[in-house]
Enzyme design. Structure first.
Site, PDB file in Angstrom:
ATOM      1  N   ASP A   6       0.851  -1.172   0.000  1.00 40.39           N
ATOM      2  CA  ASP A   6       0.000   0.000   0.000  1.00 40.39           C
ATOM      3  C   ASP A   6       0.901   1.241   0.000  1.00 40.39           C
ATOM      4  O   ASP A   6       2.119   1.127   0.162  1.00 40.39           O
ATOM      5  CB  ASP A   6      -0.896  -0.034   1.241  1.00 40.39           C
ATOM      6  CG  ASP A   6      -2.000   1.006   1.187  1.00 40.39           C
ATOM      7  OD1 ASP A   6      -2.320   1.457   0.078  1.00 40.39           O
ATOM      8  OD2 ASP A   6      -2.538   1.354   2.246  1.00 40.39           O
ATOM      9  N   LYS A   7       0.300   2.399  -0.179  1.00 41.11           N
ATOM     10  CA  LYS A   7       1.073   3.645  -0.162  1.00 41.11           C
ATOM     11  C   LYS A   7       0.958   4.347   1.190  1.00 41.11           C
ATOM     12  O   LYS A   7       1.933   4.480   1.918  1.00 41.11           O
ATOM     13  CB  LYS A   7       0.605   4.598  -1.273  1.00 41.11           C
ATOM     14  CG  LYS A   7       1.399   5.922  -1.313  1.00 41.11           C
ATOM     15  CD  LYS A   7       0.880   6.849  -2.383  1.00 41.11           C
ATOM     16  CE  LYS A   7      -0.436   7.491  -2.018  1.00 41.11           C
ATOM     17  NZ  LYS A   7      -0.311   8.446  -0.865  1.00 41.11           N
TER      18      LYS A   7
END
Length: 565
Positions: A380-381
């Site tokens: 994920d970011k």
């Protein structure tokens, strides 16, 4: 979902979201009964230890009396009684596990352990009867000492392993904590009543105040606002919401008070469905068979074959059934993996401990065994590659009458009493720069736009670019595009409806993120970013980190689908 949760963690009270009954992870050691909790194993180990100590002191090891051992009249009976209790109490998890393995026609670690403890116990009972009741001429060797130590070591190994694996973060519990425990229900007369979340039903009308958590899925029927959905969808920027727009339970309401028609709660809610996906993924059995089970399965068949062969050979050579049985039992006991029972758990405990110290949580020990085959890492970011916190990245003044610090101070004055995430970023920046804010009066939220108030007898507003466009107020479009492309949320400051400056806030990339991405590439592992954030923000972060494969604007179920593909 690895986005950092900044909100208060309330205990989730909804009956439909009771996850205490869910099985988390697959802490399988062979086919060990998963209902055996870590606390039960710990209790079984210490009670078994109390039972085993007298057995170890009173009975010989493989017929050899050790220096610390002693005996007395009736000590054989004490050993028999204690060993019987130990076999059926301490050995029960392994016997149950063996039953499951045999029912599945897949004998492995549990079957091998059960073979060792069963033959040692039942042969020792036979030896006791032969020596003490039948008084046979030749003394028959018992294996009570081996029984006690084998059960102790195996229980200790399983306890260590389960303790190490259970230290992993519980994602389901964290998601459950996103929902508040109560909701403000609106009645037909326009009055609001605070009720427990479990009492809210589809079709009810609820009111969500500015800065509060949205308790259920629903459709806005009155009011405008912005909603922070980052903890649910991964979207870092606030999303504008107006009447007839959908909202998700667990997200954070922004600056406006809204009325919501409930469309989903409990198991029908969006967050509950995401939790079901996570639970399903956790419980899905790995296709990769455990290394220890592979060894145990092979060893089981080898031990069985060699033990039977030993029995036949010794029976032919000596013509003595007792000697042949004794040799066969000895083979079975020696083949039972004392070392394997501890080696795997200790390696798991050490590996998970080292991983946790470096921010890596391991839920399933099989993940360690297949790690060497990894060629793609998906991440994920927000909260993983970035800090997950908004921070001021730029602030500008467009007027000669106001400095850049003035712009920040005016914004801070209006946002001082707000709980909005963007307000927190401005106030933190003021604290870092040691700046003070002027007095602001008559502050109020502008639904779906921002905040307004009076500072030094002037009308001051914090607004979005949409407000400037709607009112025909000019702004530097190139600068705005440059800042927003980097994933920033841009707020403008108006004094008497004149645009005098802006503040841009963005999620900051973690200092170690670039090093991590480069380390993956050096090992020929491809990094892939999966994020719910907008394409521009995702591309900006990916470019800075050197990630080529980016998938943006994803919901949790989209991420799960990509992982499966």
């Amino acid at each position: 979902m690895s986005d950092k949760h900044q909100q208060d963690h309330h205990k989730m009270e909804h009956e439909a979201m009771d996850h205490s009954k869910m099985e988390h992870g697959s802490m399988d050691h062979g086919s060990m009964d998963h209902s055996m909790h870590m606390g039960n194993l710990k209790q079984k180990f210490f009670i078994s230890l109390i039972l085993a100590i007298p057995i170890i002191l009173l009975s010989p090891m493989m017929g050899v009396t050790l220096p610390f051992q002693f005996s007395f009249n009736g000590s054989d009976w004490v050993v028999l009684i204690l060993a019987s209790i130990l076999f059926f109490y301490g050995g029960m998890p392994f016997l149950q596990g063996a039953k499951m393995e045999l029912q599945g026609k897949n004998p492995a670690m549990m079957t091998l352990i059960s073979l060792g403890i069963s033959v040692s116990y039942f042969y020792s009972v036979y030896a006791f009867i032969a020596n003490n009741l039948l008084h046979t001429q030749n003394h028959v060797m018992d294996f009570f000492w081996e029984l006690a130590t084998l059960i102790l070591i195996m229980l200790l190994g399983h306890w260590i392993e389960m303790n190490a694996v259970s230290n992993a973060s519980n994602a389901l519990q964290k998601m459950a904590e996103l929902l508040p425990g109560t909701a403000n229900v609106l009645d037909e007369e326009g009055n609001t009543t605070e009720v427990a979340l479990k009492e809210v039903h589809i079709g009810d009308k609820i009111v969500v105040k500015a800065g509060g958590k949205i308790p259920t899925d629903g459709i806005i029927i009155n009011g405008q606002t912005t909603v922070n959905e980052s903890m649910v969808t991964g979207e870092a920027k606030d999303v504008s919401k107006k009447e007839q727009d959908k909202v998700i339970g667990g997200s954070i309401n922004g600056s406006g008070t809204i009325s919501v028609d409930v469309t989903g709660t409990g198991e029908s809610g969006y967050l509950s469905q995401v939790m079901a996906l996570v639970s399903s993924a956790q419980q899905e059995k790995s296709k990769v068979e455990s290394l220890s089970d592979k060894v145990a399965k092979l060893l089981f068949y080898v031990a069985l074959a060699v033990g039977i062969l030993a029995f036949i050979i010794w029976l032919v050579v000596t013509k003595d059934m007792n000697i042949a049985l004794e040799r066969m039992v000895t083979v079975f006991i020696i083949a039972c993996p004392h070392a394997l029972g501890l080696a795997i758990p200790l390696a798991t405990a050490r590996s998970t401990s080292l991983g946790a110290q470096n921010g890596l949580l391991v839920k399933n020990r099989q993940a360690l065994e297949v790690a060497k085959k990894v060629d793609v890492v998906m991440m994920d970011k927000t909260g993983t590659l970035t800090e997950g916190n908004f921070a001021v990245s730029a602030f500008k003044s467009f007027s000669t009458d106001y400095t850049e610090n003035d712009v920040l101070e005016y914004m801070g004055a209006l946002e001082k009493d707000s709980s909005h995430p963007l307000s927190v970023g401005v106030l933190k920046k003021l604290e870092v720069l040691n700046l003070t804010t002027p007095a602001a009066t008559d502050t109020s939220t502008i639904p779906g736009v921002g905040i307004e108030g009076t500072i030094e007898h002037q009308t001051v507003k914090i607004v979005s670019v949409a407000y400037l466009t709607k009112k025909g107020i000019s702004y530097d479009q190139q600068l705005f595009s440059e800042l927003s492309t980097k994933g920033n949320s841009v707020s403008f400051l108006l004094v008497n409806d004149k645009n005098i400056g802006l503040v841009a806030q963005g999620d900051q990339i973690k200092p170690e993120a670039k090093t991590m991405i480069q380390a993956l590439k050096d090992q020929n592992i491809k990094p892939v970013m999966l994020t719910g954030d907008n394409q521009q923000a995702a591309a900006a972060v990916a470019q800075q980190l050197g990630i080529d494969d980016v998938h943006a604007e994803l919901l949790p179920e989209d991420k799960e689908k990509l992982v499966k593909e």
